[in-house]
Design an enzyme around this catalytic site. Structure first.
Site, PDB file in Angstrom:
ATOM      1  N   HIS A  21      -2.645 -10.251  -0.006  1.00 18.68           N
ATOM      2  CA  HIS A  21      -2.365 -10.958   1.073  1.00 18.68           C
ATOM      3  C   HIS A  21      -0.921 -10.848   1.326  1.00 18.68           C
ATOM      4  O   HIS A  21      -0.063 -10.157   0.628  1.00 18.68           O
ATOM      5  CB  HIS A  21      -2.749 -12.371   1.052  1.00 18.68           C
ATOM      6  CG  HIS A  21      -1.934 -13.042  -0.032  1.00 18.68           C
ATOM      7  ND1 HIS A  21      -2.346 -13.159  -1.525  1.00 18.68           N
ATOM      8  CD2 HIS A  21      -0.803 -13.582   0.103  1.00 18.68           C
ATOM      9  CE1 HIS A  21      -1.468 -13.788  -2.123  1.00 18.68           C
ATOM     10  NE2 HIS A  21      -0.406 -14.205  -1.418  1.00 18.68           N
ATOM     11  N   HIS A 116      -0.466 -22.156  -7.554  1.00 25.87           N
ATOM     12  CA  HIS A 116      -0.295 -22.681  -6.566  1.00 25.87           C
ATOM     13  C   HIS A 116      -1.250 -23.982  -6.388  1.00 25.87           C
ATOM     14  O   HIS A 116      -2.465 -23.987  -6.978  1.00 25.87           O
ATOM     15  CB  HIS A 116      -0.581 -22.006  -5.358  1.00 25.87           C
ATOM     16  CG  HIS A 116       0.202 -20.750  -5.138  1.00 25.87           C
ATOM     17  ND1 HIS A 116       1.585 -20.764  -5.132  1.00 25.87           N
ATOM     18  CD2 HIS A 116       0.008 -19.377  -5.279  1.00 25.87           C
ATOM     19  CE1 HIS A 116       2.002 -19.663  -4.872  1.00 25.87           C
ATOM     20  NE2 HIS A 116       1.082 -18.888  -4.979  1.00 25.87           N
ATOM     21  N   GLU A 135       4.436 -10.307  -5.307  1.00 22.81           N
ATOM     22  CA  GLU A 135       3.583 -11.413  -5.883  1.00 22.81           C
ATOM     23  C   GLU A 135       2.448 -10.694  -6.700  1.00 22.81           C
ATOM     24  O   GLU A 135       1.843  -9.694  -6.213  1.00 22.81           O
ATOM     25  CB  GLU A 135       2.949 -12.554  -5.055  1.00 22.81           C
ATOM     26  CG  GLU A 135       2.154 -13.546  -5.808  1.00 22.81           C
ATOM     27  CD  GLU A 135       1.625 -14.604  -4.870  1.00 22.81           C
ATOM     28  OE1 GLU A 135       1.243 -14.331  -3.717  1.00 22.81           O
ATOM     29  OE2 GLU A 135       1.274 -15.584  -5.218  1.00 22.81           O
TER      30      GLU A 135
HETATM   31 FE   FE2 Z   1       1.035 -15.172  -1.741  1.00 25.06          FE
END
Ligand code: FE2
Length: 177
Positions: A21, A116, A135
């Site tokens: 993403h 997260h 990431e």
């Molecule tokens: Fe991310």
């Protein structure tokens, strides 16, 4: 010339290095979300809203399939900037392995490994030589268009981004490319 081959890394199979993403920064995340929904058929899986009952969003995580997000959009003072793009890893053990490689090669670390709250994903952020934030991401839950969107409010944002530390570091909120 610097070598990026460290002892003990082993050959890559290439099977765990696909992109996952990207997070984009813009000044009107509600408008950008509407574009991705109405033009590109994405749907929001999680949002940060000024309050629980609001059409406005300060950030949004959007999926076009069953991944928890394919695109995320963060409101900020700039238009059309990249916050980061992410590579998909299989699980937490691979995220820890990535952390070992980041240390072995003295890669510029932003934050992690951690988790997260938003998406539940496991993560490390680091910078490539050009200064782009990358990431590595694993986990998250499977998304469905008819599953209610998870809503976060600003008072929970730090916990939503970094579930363990519950603090946003300065680079995370000020560096984009
Ligand atoms: Fe991310």
């Amino acid at each position: 010339m610097r070598s990026f081959t460290s002892p003990g890394r082993g050959p890559s199979t290439g099977s765990d290095h696909c992109s996952d993403h990207a997070l984009l920064v813009c000044q009107d995340p509600t408008l950008s979300e509407r574009f991705f929904k109405e033009v590109l058929d994405f749907y929001p899986t999680e949002r940060v809203q000024p309050e629980l009952e609001s059409e406005q969003c300060m950030a949004t995580w959007l999926s076009a399939g069953q991944k928890i997000h394919d695109i995320a959009i963060l409101g900020g003072p700039v238009q059309g900037k990249l916050h980061h793009f992410a590579f998909q890893l299989e699980d937490w053990s691979k995220v820890l392995r990535a952390a070992d490689i980041i240390s072995m090669d003295d890669i510029s670390l932003d934050i992690g490994p951690t988790r997260h709250g938003i998406t539940r994903g496991e993560t490390i952020y680091f910078f490539d030589p050009a200064g782009n934030r990358n990431e590595v991401f694993a986990g998250g839950y499977r998304a469905y268009p008819d599953r209610p969107c998870v809503v976060w409010t600003p008072d929970q944002l730090a916990k939503g981004i970094f579930y363990h530390d519950r603090v946003l570091n300065e680079a995370f909120t000020t560096v984009w490319t």
